[in-house]
Design a protein around this motif. Structure first.
Motif, PDB file in Angstrom:
ATOM      1  N   GLN A 138      26.593 -43.854 -54.314  1.00  0.00           N
ATOM      2  CA  GLN A 138      27.188 -44.514 -54.851  1.00  0.00           C
ATOM      3  C   GLN A 138      28.366 -42.862 -54.791  1.00  0.00           C
ATOM      4  OE1 GLN A 138      28.746 -47.555 -54.744  1.00  0.00           O
ATOM      5  NE2 GLN A 138      26.670 -48.174 -53.680  1.00  0.00           N
ATOM      6  N   PRO A 139      29.465 -43.308 -53.898  1.00  0.00           N
ATOM      7  CA  PRO A 139      30.618 -41.931 -54.244  1.00  0.00           C
ATOM      8  C   PRO A 139      30.949 -41.193 -55.767  1.00  0.00           C
ATOM      9  CG  PRO A 139      31.880 -43.903 -53.143  1.00  0.00           C
ATOM     10  CD  PRO A 139      30.599 -44.075 -53.940  1.00  0.00           C
ATOM     11  N   GLN A 140      30.734 -41.878 -56.575  1.00  0.00           N
ATOM     12  CA  GLN A 140      30.818 -41.272 -58.280  1.00  0.00           C
ATOM     13  C   GLN A 140      29.582 -40.452 -58.446  1.00  0.00           C
ATOM     14  OE1 GLN A 140      30.940 -44.550 -57.307  1.00  0.00           O
ATOM     15  NE2 GLN A 140      29.623 -45.773 -58.948  1.00  0.00           N
ATOM     16  N   GLU A 141      28.156 -41.119 -57.807  1.00  0.00           N
ATOM     17  CA  GLU A 141      27.410 -40.493 -58.151  1.00  0.00           C
ATOM     18  C   GLU A 141      27.115 -38.970 -57.535  1.00  0.00           C
ATOM     19  OE1 GLU A 141      23.939 -42.929 -57.972  1.00  0.00           O
ATOM     20  OE2 GLU A 141      24.774 -43.979 -56.541  1.00  0.00           O
ATOM     21  N   VAL A 142      27.939 -39.237 -56.169  1.00  0.00           N
ATOM     22  CA  VAL A 142      27.769 -37.883 -55.637  1.00  0.00           C
ATOM     23  C   VAL A 142      29.101 -37.224 -57.102  1.00  0.00           C
ATOM     24  CG1 VAL A 142      29.130 -36.365 -53.327  1.00  0.00           C
ATOM     25  CG2 VAL A 142      27.335 -38.767 -53.480  1.00  0.00           C
ATOM     26  N   ALA A 143      30.137 -37.225 -56.560  1.00  0.00           N
ATOM     27  CA  ALA A 143      30.730 -36.528 -56.976  1.00  0.00           C
ATOM     28  C   ALA A 143      30.121 -35.929 -58.550  1.00  0.00           C
ATOM     29  CB  ALA A 143      32.396 -37.336 -57.538  1.00  0.00           C
ATOM     30  N   VAL A 196      21.226 -40.670 -45.306  1.00  0.00           N
ATOM     31  CA  VAL A 196      23.088 -40.155 -45.203  1.00  0.00           C
ATOM     32  C   VAL A 196      23.288 -40.139 -43.683  1.00  0.00           C
ATOM     33  CG1 VAL A 196      23.926 -38.123 -45.758  1.00  0.00           C
ATOM     34  CG2 VAL A 196      22.661 -38.467 -47.381  1.00  0.00           C
ATOM     35  N   ALA A 197      24.118 -40.962 -43.913  1.00  0.00           N
ATOM     36  CA  ALA A 197      24.621 -41.912 -42.675  1.00  0.00           C
ATOM     37  C   ALA A 197      26.330 -40.717 -42.152  1.00  0.00           C
ATOM     38  CB  ALA A 197      24.829 -43.122 -41.989  1.00  0.00           C
ATOM     39  N   HIS A 198      26.454 -39.707 -43.226  1.00  0.00           N
ATOM     40  CA  HIS A 198      27.202 -39.281 -42.353  1.00  0.00           C
ATOM     41  C   HIS A 198      27.443 -38.016 -41.557  1.00  0.00           C
ATOM     42  CE1 HIS A 198      30.246 -41.659 -45.160  1.00  0.00           C
ATOM     43  NE2 HIS A 198      29.202 -41.089 -46.047  1.00  0.00           N
ATOM     44  N   GLY A 199      28.021 -37.242 -41.165  1.00  0.00           N
ATOM     45  CA  GLY A 199      28.359 -36.010 -39.974  1.00  0.00           C
ATOM     46  C   GLY A 199      28.681 -36.206 -38.830  1.00  0.00           C
ATOM     47  N   HIS A 200      28.352 -35.257 -37.893  1.00  0.00           N
ATOM     48  CA  HIS A 200      29.538 -35.547 -37.233  1.00  0.00           C
ATOM     49  C   HIS A 200      28.296 -34.339 -35.860  1.00  0.00           C
ATOM     50  CE1 HIS A 200      32.187 -34.364 -33.359  1.00  0.00           C
ATOM     51  NE2 HIS A 200      32.727 -35.291 -33.615  1.00  0.00           N
ATOM     52  N   PRO A 201      28.386 -35.239 -34.539  1.00  0.00           N
ATOM     53  CA  PRO A 201      27.092 -33.465 -33.519  1.00  0.00           C
ATOM     54  C   PRO A 201      27.685 -31.955 -33.554  1.00  0.00           C
ATOM     55  CG  PRO A 201      28.160 -36.078 -32.334  1.00  0.00           C
ATOM     56  CD  PRO A 201      28.820 -36.085 -34.112  1.00  0.00           C
ATOM     57  N   LEU A 202      28.953 -32.090 -34.254  1.00  0.00           N
ATOM     58  CA  LEU A 202      29.591 -30.845 -33.258  1.00  0.00           C
ATOM     59  C   LEU A 202      28.735 -29.655 -34.974  1.00  0.00           C
ATOM     60  CD1 LEU A 202      33.484 -30.691 -33.508  1.00  0.00           C
ATOM     61  CD2 LEU A 202      31.182 -29.379 -31.445  1.00  0.00           C
ATOM     62  N   MET A 203      28.186 -30.456 -35.630  1.00  0.00           N
ATOM     63  CA  MET A 203      27.386 -30.024 -36.745  1.00  0.00           C
ATOM     64  C   MET A 203      26.255 -29.074 -36.384  1.00  0.00           C
ATOM     65  SD  MET A 203      27.599 -32.614 -40.375  1.00  0.00           S
ATOM     66  CE  MET A 203      27.643 -31.431 -41.308  1.00  0.00           C
ATOM     67  N   THR A 204      25.538 -29.373 -35.035  1.00  0.00           N
ATOM     68  CA  THR A 204      24.337 -28.882 -34.470  1.00  0.00           C
ATOM     69  C   THR A 204      24.624 -28.312 -33.213  1.00  0.00           C
ATOM     70  OG1 THR A 204      24.089 -30.809 -32.927  1.00  0.00           O
ATOM     71  CG2 THR A 204      22.944 -31.330 -34.818  1.00  0.00           C
ATOM     72  N   ARG A 205      26.261 -27.923 -33.131  1.00  0.00           N
ATOM     73  CA  ARG A 205      26.520 -26.593 -32.595  1.00  0.00           C
ATOM     74  C   ARG A 205      26.865 -25.301 -32.904  1.00  0.00           C
ATOM     75  NH1 ARG A 205      26.009 -29.306 -26.948  1.00  0.00           N
ATOM     76  NH2 ARG A 205      26.465 -27.873 -25.640  1.00  0.00           N
ATOM     77  N   ALA A 248      21.334 -36.289 -51.727  1.00  0.00           N
ATOM     78  CA  ALA A 248      21.532 -36.568 -51.021  1.00  0.00           C
ATOM     79  C   ALA A 248      22.859 -36.588 -51.441  1.00  0.00           C
ATOM     80  CB  ALA A 248      20.987 -38.380 -51.315  1.00  0.00           C
ATOM     81  N   ALA A 249      23.270 -36.192 -52.758  1.00  0.00           N
ATOM     82  CA  ALA A 249      24.246 -35.754 -52.836  1.00  0.00           C
ATOM     83  C   ALA A 249      25.468 -34.280 -51.858  1.00  0.00           C
ATOM     84  CB  ALA A 249      24.790 -35.268 -54.073  1.00  0.00           C
ATOM     85  N   ALA A 250      24.431 -33.219 -51.615  1.00  0.00           N
ATOM     86  CA  ALA A 250      24.522 -32.398 -51.203  1.00  0.00           C
ATOM     87  C   ALA A 250      25.266 -32.693 -49.599  1.00  0.00           C
ATOM     88  CB  ALA A 250      23.618 -31.405 -51.161  1.00  0.00           C
ATOM     89  N   LEU A 251      24.441 -33.453 -48.833  1.00  0.00           N
ATOM     90  CA  LEU A 251      24.167 -33.936 -47.560  1.00  0.00           C
ATOM     91  C   LEU A 251      25.448 -34.804 -47.192  1.00  0.00           C
ATOM     92  CD1 LEU A 251      20.476 -34.221 -46.228  1.00  0.00           C
ATOM     93  CD2 LEU A 251      22.733 -32.522 -45.732  1.00  0.00           C
ATOM     94  N   THR A 252      25.638 -35.846 -48.058  1.00  0.00           N
ATOM     95  CA  THR A 252      26.813 -37.225 -47.885  1.00  0.00           C
ATOM     96  C   THR A 252      28.396 -35.898 -47.944  1.00  0.00           C
ATOM     97  OG1 THR A 252      25.722 -38.428 -49.350  1.00  0.00           O
ATOM     98  CG2 THR A 252      28.258 -38.742 -49.320  1.00  0.00           C
ATOM     99  N   ALA A 253      28.416 -35.452 -49.134  1.00  0.00           N
ATOM    100  CA  ALA A 253      29.571 -33.936 -49.009  1.00  0.00           C
ATOM    101  C   ALA A 253      29.620 -33.219 -47.625  1.00  0.00           C
ATOM    102  CB  ALA A 253      29.948 -33.660 -51.093  1.00  0.00           C
ATOM    103  N   TYR A 254      28.844 -33.029 -47.785  1.00  0.00           N
ATOM    104  CA  TYR A 254      28.584 -31.806 -46.156  1.00  0.00           C
ATOM    105  C   TYR A 254      29.357 -32.901 -45.200  1.00  0.00           C
ATOM    106  CZ  TYR A 254      26.546 -27.647 -43.891  1.00  0.00           C
ATOM    107  OH  TYR A 254      26.676 -26.462 -43.589  1.00  0.00           O
ATOM    108  N   GLY A 255      28.204 -33.985 -45.193  1.00  0.00           N
ATOM    109  CA  GLY A 255      28.690 -34.744 -43.866  1.00  0.00           C
ATOM    110  C   GLY A 255      30.351 -35.615 -43.620  1.00  0.00           C
TER     111      GLY A 255
END
Lengths: 253, 253, 253
Positions: B15-20, B172-181, B208-215
């Protein structure tokens, strides 16, 4: 703190034309700075030197650092990622500095965290007339060695940078907090100071000129960025664009 | 694939508050992460840690890595440019982790291409409770060692990141293909996970918190850039600006 | 100078569709380039390869460089921060190149300043069919070895790049002076040439294609930046966006 106020009162700040004079000489002479520096900051350090008009060289091999340093205008030693090989290269660089009278800037990164770094710093500080650039914690960790060092110039960077040696004392109140949020910005400051030492025999003046120009570039970059990523980009651009008019306008005289 | 769908269905998202909550603790505690990482990604890794509110240190010397790691909040081991010296430093770091209970994040870069890396990975994975972050190919190359590893947390990054250990499973389903470029973006993810492990004992939640925020920062950066160069700059800015409101808005709850 | 004019007159420039053909093959085949390169330029080199559509790998350990190189499409050897370990890795890479017929690009950074570098360059140039990329000073320092080298392709970069081997001669008149004010831009050029050599057997054509695309990207980046910091960012974006239409428009045919 009273004593601090007193010392700051005694320290003088450079005039814009004094800073500009040093920067002009760097741009004209284009000194090469032989950098034995950490692998985290190498790229930014090289780019800052190029933006400043100087030439970076980054040799590390024990069998060539002396050759690379002999023709250089100044030497930077930064122990941020000291390894077994760079540890052996340091005495070679100190020997060239001693034999050829090259100015040396020493940056004791994280010296407070590692007995190895304190040991290496102790050896480096036996070289007379060295310039040491560190933050308050690093300089405090080296206080005994700094007391004993002959002709040392102490450059303590922070909100206000303080530069002191036997004959001079300067303070530099330029800069921006974002300069502490991007890796290698402090390390690159050491390289810019080294470039100035290559063209200005008074090491305190050289350091004050470098830090004044760099701090003003930081202020300009902070106005143009929206975070530490764009700050770094803007800082390189601002260093490359620094000139006498900008210095005069920003130093308010 | 059916089995994949099942596993993703079982995995929950934070949940957002868990990441925060995790991000707030990183910003308040400012953990130092001792990174033994590759020289390609060192600079971006340090800048991402700083943008995140953590402190990077990058020691590599066999005679100091233990001292540098003892006071750190977490340890990152990344073998992307493993050399003879960093190979010797790894056992020292594992010893500190074991004796002082430090969380360790291991990144087995290109382990599928090099028998040496497979050998080193096998040794690292003998440490109980380690967190391993890799892409699908790297994790597959280590499947036997991962099966045998005690208390391991597996973090497989890709279009959907999957985080699994004995007691939890997140996706975690966040992120963008540019993250691999852009080079080092995956390596820096390992460092952010390590920073979160320094303030959150549940390693799966930390990852999960790190990857959610990063994504999410990656999604924001992708909207603002026009290629991989500007993407990297915008990503650092977006990580530095990440806050509870942005998380809530982007996580759509 | 008359002789220069003559040589430039004899050298031809690639047609846009010839450059586009090489770039398309890089993007489709995505060759991995095994880079033994300097730690200053590693990050930019990796990012340029990714922007170009290639895959960087940066192994350095003597016990794995051969394994990493065997599956690669090309090998880059750059001695900008040669150290004791990478010095030992070079013969391993040359052996793989010889046994498996891999194209090798050699970049003799600052070879004029260091006897050690001249010695290493002499050894590297014994490999037949090598491509050497350097500036005028570096190429002049190696003139004797280059004369003796079998099947060598000489790539001298500068205001006009010149590419010469036994069977072909090209000149590339694209680029911008800012390309010499950002560290690692020349080193990354070597990696892009290597990527092209992985998909184009004619090394002179491969080098001319890489330098034409890179030079045009530099011209585009220079129009969009306001200093060396933003130039680097724009250059990566421009390399990533390079396509047949841009080549045709900029090459004026």
């Amino acid at each position: 703190m009273t004593s601090d106020t007193t010392e700051i009162a005694l320290a003088r700040t450079l005039q814009p034309q004094e800073v500009a004079s040093v920067l002009t000489r760097v741009a004209e002479i284009r000194p090469r700075v032989q950098c034995l520096t950490n692998t985290v900051a190498q790229n930014l350090t090289a780019n800052m030197l190029l933006a400043f008009g100087a030439i970076p060289s980054m040799a590390i091999h024990v069998d060539e650092v002396a050759a690379m340093a002999e023709g250089a205008g100044a030497i930077l030693i930064n122990i941020g990622t000291i390894n077994a090989e760079s540890e052996l290269a340091i005495p070679k660089l100190l020997e060239v500095a001693r034999d050829h009278g090259k100015p040396v800037v020493f940056d004791p990164v994280f010296v407070e965290l590692s007995p190895l770094r304190r040991h290496i710093a102790g050896q480096v500080l036996r070289l007379p007339d060295i310039l040491v650039r560190g933050n308050t914690t690093e300089m405090a960790a080296l206080s005994v060695d700094l007391e004993a060092a002959k002709g040392v110039t102490r450059v303590t960077t922070g909100k206000v940078d303080r530069i002191e040696n036997e004959s001079a004392s300067f303070s530099v109140a330029h800069g921006h907090p974002l300069m502490t949020r991007v890796t290698g910005i402090g390390c690159a400051a050491g390289a810019l100071i080294a470039a100035c030492c290559a063209v200005e025999a008074n090491k305190a003046v050289a350091a004050a000129a470098a830090l004044t120009a760099y701090g003003i570039a930081g202020e300009i970059a902070a106005e143009r960025c929206r975070g530490p990523g764009s700050f770094e980009v803007e800082l390189i651009d601002a260093v490359a664009a620094m000139d006498a008019a900008t210095l005069a306008a920003r130093m308010g005289t």
